[in-house]
Design a protein around this motif. Structure first.
Motif, mmCIF file in Angstrom:
data_model
loop_
_atom_site.group_PDB
_atom_site.id
_atom_site.type_symbol
_atom_site.label_atom_id
_atom_site.label_comp_id
_atom_site.label_asym_id
_atom_site.label_seq_id
_atom_site.Cartn_x
_atom_site.Cartn_y
_atom_site.Cartn_z
ATOM 1 N N THR A 1 -5.133 -11.972 3.890
ATOM 2 C CA THR A 1 -4.379 -10.781 3.730
ATOM 3 C C THR A 1 -5.266 -9.624 3.136
ATOM 4 O O THR A 1 -6.083 -9.914 1.940
ATOM 5 C CB THR A 1 -3.250 -11.128 2.564
ATOM 6 N N SER B 1 -5.137 -7.675 7.616
ATOM 7 C CA SER B 1 -4.632 -8.866 7.476
ATOM 8 C C SER B 1 -4.251 -9.684 8.986
ATOM 9 O O SER B 1 -3.893 -8.847 9.768
ATOM 10 C CB SER B 1 -3.071 -8.813 7.222
ATOM 11 N N SER C 1 0.738 -10.432 9.394
ATOM 12 C CA SER C 1 1.224 -9.652 8.190
ATOM 13 C C SER C 1 2.532 -10.430 7.514
ATOM 14 O O SER C 1 3.357 -10.892 8.419
ATOM 15 C CB SER C 1 1.440 -8.321 8.310
ATOM 16 N N GLN D 1 -1.613 -3.931 6.364
ATOM 17 C CA GLN D 1 -2.022 -4.502 7.787
ATOM 18 C C GLN D 1 -3.368 -3.801 8.354
ATOM 19 O O GLN D 1 -3.848 -4.754 9.418
ATOM 20 C CB GLN D 1 -0.622 -4.142 8.594
#
Length: 477
Positions: free
Chosen positions: A29, A211, A258, A462
């Motif tokens: 992430t 991510s 994500s 993201q």
């Protein structure tokens, strides 16, 4: 023309140790703490100069020079004051040999880092003219300020690579497929040179792509290039770099992945410290001594990791297909802790079915932790040491928490929780140290366990590399 770019920090949520093996995938992430690089450039005459400045730290300036001379094998990068910054130096060296400049420039790249990368003791806060960016100024050199383990070196290499590519590559855009490939591959090479070893690369990949579900490249791609570089002329080294960066299939995987809406990561700095290289060597030694059993453990751990990814993806699909039902589900999470979520199956078939996706996430996290503790016991490495086990178990008693892990290689650096976003403030309040007062019911929580936890103000990102607004940095330069 001046430009500014950024790259995010990271947390390896699922895939610790398995990320070293190209046979397995990991979930990385990207986090909202970012590293920034502001560029300025002008033409020069006799030599090229690249000045990397980090004004947030004492003596945070490194000036590299080189001459465009075909007799060099390859281009030699010299720091003006013999100051060492291995990550900046390796990035400049790799990048200029990759592009092989035909014109001399005087370049300045100013680096800024968000507060979460380092401890903030004894700092002062500086703000841009428009107030959009705020950074802490330290009173010590960068190598004397403790880090929080969010991937500062990978962020620096990635954003510095991006900044220099924007100067040397015509019409450069950081968000198209070819540019991202160049950024990733050049940064991976530079990062490995700086570390003097070929790592898994997940931190550079997250800094570049955001991510992702990540599967690493074959180490031999970089090992062979670096080991043979001293034997090559400038032209041959440049040609090999271009070939490796643009014309070689690295076979790495960076699939976008994500967290679902309403689900957040909550990172806690536990102010510890771990020797990751030592832990990795212990795990690899165990794998060598018990290949069959360790393979079984890694296969089981991989199954748990991918189950977590699948569960999160399925929850995300529900949020898109039935937003109303999903909203009700997420709202309900703040009223339950892990044990209560698991017991929902005993209430009613309909109610349990509603929480099935959440229960799958809870079980996946529990399975990941189980196999991490098996590796801890078998290898002797402190992947999930007993103190972290107690801490995470206490976190599971807090409403809104779906579970948590010791991220990355484990140890005493941090914990990472998956939580309902609406519960974050109450989670932080209910886990204040034992000396703090609270109106919440804390009868089930051993608050002494939270004395050493500092919750970091981070959200998932993201996107990886981004171009930022230069106006947001005026007054800081």
């Amino acid at each position: 023309m001046s430009r500014v770019f950024s790259a995010p920090s990271k947390a390896l949520l699922a895939g610790g140790y398995l990320v070293l093996d190209p046979a397995y995938s990991s979930f990385v992430t990207a986090l909202s703490a970012r590293m920034y690089a502001v560029t300025s450039v002008e033409e020069a005459n006799e030599a090229s100069v690249i000045r990397v400045e980090s004004p947030q730290f004492e003596s945070g300036s490194w000036e590299y020079s080189f001459r465009i001379d075909d007799s060099q094998i390859p281009l030699v990068i010299t720091e003006k004051n013999s100051k060492r910054n291995p990550f900046a130096e390796a990035t400049v060296h790799t990048l200029v040999n990759y592009v092989k400049p035909t014109q001399n420039y005087r370049i300045k790249v100013t680096i800024f880092s968000d507060s979460e990368y380092h401890t903030q003791d004894g700092t002062r806060l500086e703000s841009s003219t428009n107030g959009s960016k705020k950074f802490h100024w330290h009173t010590k050199p960068i190598d004397q300020v403790p880090k929080t383990g969010l991937g500062s070196s990978a962020g620096l290499v990635t954003v510095l690579t991006t900044a220099l590519l924007s100067i040397y590559v015509p019409n450069f855009k950081c968000n198209d497929e070819r540019s991202l490939l160049q950024i990733h591959n050049v940064a991976q090479i530079a990062h490995c040179i700086a570390q003097k070893k070929v790592g898994s690369g997940f931190d550079v990949a997250a800094a570049t792509y955001g991510s992702i579900v990540y599967r690493r490249f074959e180490p031999a791609i970089i090992t062979q290039l670096v080991s043979e570089s001293h034997l090559l002329s400038l032209e041959d080294y440049h040609r090999e770099l271009r070939k490796v960066v643009l014309d070689t299939d690295w076979h790495f995987v960076t699939e976008k992945c994500s967290l679902p809406k309403g689900i957040r990561i909550l990172m806690g700095d536990v102010a510890g410290g771990s020797e990751t290289p030592k832990m990795v060597s212990q795990v690899l030694a165990w794998r060598s001594q018990k290949p069959e059993y360790s393979h079984e453990v890694w296969t089981s751990l991989n199954t748990a990791n991918m189950a977590l990814v699948d569960s999160l993806q399925n929850l995300k699909l529900l949020s898109e297909s039935d937003p109303h039902a999903y909203s009700e589900l997420i709202s309900a999470l703040q009223t339950y802790n892990v044990a209560q979520i698991k017991n929902l199956a005993s209430f009613s078939v309909d109610y349990a079915a509603r929480f099935e996706l959440i229960i799958n996430i809870v079980h996946s996290i529990e399975n990941i932790r189980h196999w991490m503790r098996v590796m801890t016991r078998e290898s002797g490495a402190s992947i999930e040491p007993s103190e972290q086990t107690i801490l995470l178990n206490n976190c599971n008693t807090v409403k809104g928490v779906l579970g948590g892990v010791v991220p990355g290689a484990g140890g005493y650096d941090a914990i990472c929780l998956i939580v309902a976003a609406s519960s974050i403030s109450s989670i932080i309040e209910s886990t204040k140290g034992s000396g703090e007062s609270s109106n919440l019911d804390l009868s089930s929580i051993n608050k002494h366990q939270f004395d050493r936890v500092s919750w970091l103000d981070l959200t998932e990102q993201q996107d990886g590399v981004l171009e930022e607004n230069l106006e947001d940095f005026k007054g800081l330069l």
